[in-house]
Design an enzyme around this catalytic site. Structure first.
Site, PDB file in Angstrom:
ATOM      1  N   LYS A 175      -2.202  -1.510  -4.036  1.00 19.49           N
ATOM      2  CA  LYS A 175      -3.048  -0.441  -3.724  1.00 19.49           C
ATOM      3  C   LYS A 175      -2.409   1.053  -3.813  1.00 19.49           C
ATOM      4  O   LYS A 175      -1.189   1.032  -3.286  1.00 19.49           O
ATOM      5  CB  LYS A 175      -3.807  -0.461  -2.498  1.00 19.49           C
ATOM      6  CG  LYS A 175      -4.759   0.658  -2.115  1.00 19.49           C
ATOM      7  CD  LYS A 175      -5.301   0.694  -0.657  1.00 19.49           C
ATOM      8  CE  LYS A 175      -6.185   2.085  -0.496  1.00 19.49           C
ATOM      9  NZ  LYS A 175      -6.362   2.272   0.806  1.00 19.49           N
ATOM     10  N   LYS A 216       0.713  -1.228  -0.029  1.00 18.46           N
ATOM     11  CA  LYS A 216      -0.040  -0.103  -0.080  1.00 18.46           C
ATOM     12  C   LYS A 216       0.957   1.118   0.025  1.00 18.46           C
ATOM     13  O   LYS A 216       1.837   1.377   0.831  1.00 18.46           O
ATOM     14  CB  LYS A 216      -0.869  -0.043   1.178  1.00 18.46           C
ATOM     15  CG  LYS A 216      -1.885   1.192   1.397  1.00 18.46           C
ATOM     16  CD  LYS A 216      -2.591   1.186   2.519  1.00 18.46           C
ATOM     17  CE  LYS A 216      -3.441   2.458   2.400  1.00 18.46           C
ATOM     18  NZ  LYS A 216      -4.494   2.384   3.777  1.00 18.46           N
TER      19      LYS A 216
HETATM   20  C1  PBG Z   1      -7.457   3.374   5.603  1.00 21.27           C
HETATM   21  C2  PBG Z   1      -7.602   3.185   4.225  1.00 21.27           C
HETATM   22  C3  PBG Z   1      -7.452   4.208   3.244  1.00 21.27           C
HETATM   23  C4  PBG Z   1      -7.965   3.745   1.941  1.00 21.27           C
HETATM   24  C5  PBG Z   1      -8.338   2.462   2.323  1.00 21.27           C
HETATM   25  N1  PBG Z   1      -8.064   2.168   3.581  1.00 21.27           N
HETATM   26  C6  PBG Z   1      -6.765   5.840   3.318  1.00 21.27           C
HETATM   27  C7  PBG Z   1      -5.665   5.921   3.606  1.00 21.27           C
HETATM   28  O1  PBG Z   1      -4.858   5.211   3.651  1.00 21.27           O
HETATM   29  O2  PBG Z   1      -5.427   7.130   3.747  1.00 21.27           O
HETATM   30  C8  PBG Z   1      -8.194   4.188   0.702  1.00 21.27           C
HETATM   31  C9  PBG Z   1      -9.128   4.073  -0.259  1.00 21.27           C
HETATM   32  C10 PBG Z   1      -9.479   4.868  -1.360  1.00 21.27           C
HETATM   33  O3  PBG Z   1      -8.798   5.681  -1.459  1.00 21.27           O
HETATM   34  O4  PBG Z   1     -10.302   4.334  -2.132  1.00 21.27           O
HETATM   35  N2  PBG Z   1      -6.195   3.288   6.311  1.00 21.27           N
END
Ligand code: PBG
Length: 322
Positions: free
Chosen positions: A247, A194
């Site tokens: 992601k 991520k």
């Molecule tokens: C929580 C999380 C996030 C997303 C999914 N889980 C946001 C982040 O890490 O700031 C992003 C999902 C999206 O942008 O569609 N940590």
């Protein structure tokens, strides 16, 4: 003499094109992310994500039912708490929004696959994904809190928990806690690679999870790195992840491909909020053919090697594929 090969021969008619098509989208492989908060009768549109809504545990059942009708069998739940505190304690409240929604969904649709996002950022007053001490996010003290949240989701009936915090060792901590509680069938989809991405912008507005100071670069990955993504994925599989995710998706198609080639587990990719919002904004201005752009986007993620696609366009794409 003209070259003997004329690739256009196989593109001449729809039947020829379909005969030679290499990549297919399946609605069964879409996961539909949904936002839920406590209450009744809530369905309010999220300004930064037109066409996406905040639901309450009753209205989310209606939405999931409609998704099932469209052919989408999996949802991923994000919770919005009533109150935030430094630890994010509503994340593991047995009567929290996600826990209530999970129970309601499994009761209404036992065959619906319910996944829950496990993170603290929606629940903490500072908006970070873990415990904050001296201006930094502390890794090890965060792990038991994530494990508590995962256990409460699983107890409510979640089929699968998806930790998105990027703390080291959280998959092992969650697996151990689930097993200790006898929840051995609850699977883990780890947000393994991520990235610290600008494309989460609309989500943070939707989930109210913008960090109140600093950013997430000390725990989410540097967008420039791919070798590190392979290491993160290997570690999470080692710790017990059943599925792993890359992601965002579109700016990281090469990472998806590398992961697919390197690891014998299903690879998931998250077509995130910023990717959704870009497409919707351009389409709203008439700058893109919306439906074609949706399917082309999802096809590119599938072609890169993702078996599972998390997308806000899940319902719509499933209908377009009919
Ligand atoms: C929580 C999380 C996030 C997303 C999914 N889980 C946001 C982040 O890490 O700031 C992003 C999902 C999206 O942008 O569609 N940590």
């Amino acid at each position: 003499m003209f070259p003997a090969s004329r690739p256009r021969r196989l593109r001449r008619t729809p039947a020829l094109r379909e005969l030679t098509r290499e990549t297919f989208l399946r609605p069964e492989a879409f996961v539909y992310p949904l936002f839920v908060r406590k209450g009744k009768g809530v369905k309010s549109e999220i300004a930064s994500m037109p066409g996406q809504y905040h639901f309450s545990p009753d209205t989310i059942v209606t939405e999931a039912g409609a998704a099932l009708e469209d052919g989408v069998r999996s949802v991923l739940l994000f919770g919005l708490p009533d109150a935030k505190d430094p630890q994010g304690s509503e994340a593991w409240a047995d009567d929290g929004a996600v826990q209530q929604a999970t129970a309601a969904l499994k009761k209404a649709f036992p065959d619906l696959l319910v996944m829950t996002d496990v993170c603290l950022c929606e629940y903490t007053s500072h908006g970070h994904c873990g415990v904050v001490e001296k201006g930094g996010v502390v890794n090890d003290a965060t792990l038991p809190l994530l494990a508590k949240a995962a256990v409460s989701h699983a107890r409510a009936g979640a089929d699968l928990v998806a930790p998105s915090d990027m703390m080291d060792g959280r998959v092992a901590a969650i697996r151990e806690a689930l097993d200790f509680e006898g929840l051995t069938d609850t699977a883990i989809l780890s947000y393994a690679a991520k990235y610290a991405s600008a494309f989460y912008g609309p989500f943070r507005e939707a989930a109210g999870s913008t960090p109140q100071f600093g950013d997430r670069r000390a725990y989410q990955m540097d967008p420039a790195n791919v070798e590190e993504a392979m290491r993160e994925i290997a570690l999470d599989i080692d710790e017990g992840a059943d599925l792993v995710m890359v992601k965002p998706a579109l700016a990281y198609l090469d990472v998806i491909r590398r992961a697919k080639d390197a690891f014998p587990v299903p690879i998931a990719a998250y077509n995130v909020s910023g990717e959704y919002a870009m497409l919707e904004a351009a389409a709203a201005r008439g700058w893109l053919d919306r439906e074609r752009a949706i399917l082309e986007t999802l096809t590119s993620i599938r072609r890169a090697g993702a078996s599972i696609i998390l997308t806000y366009h899940a319902r719509e794409a499933a209908r377009l594929l009919r």
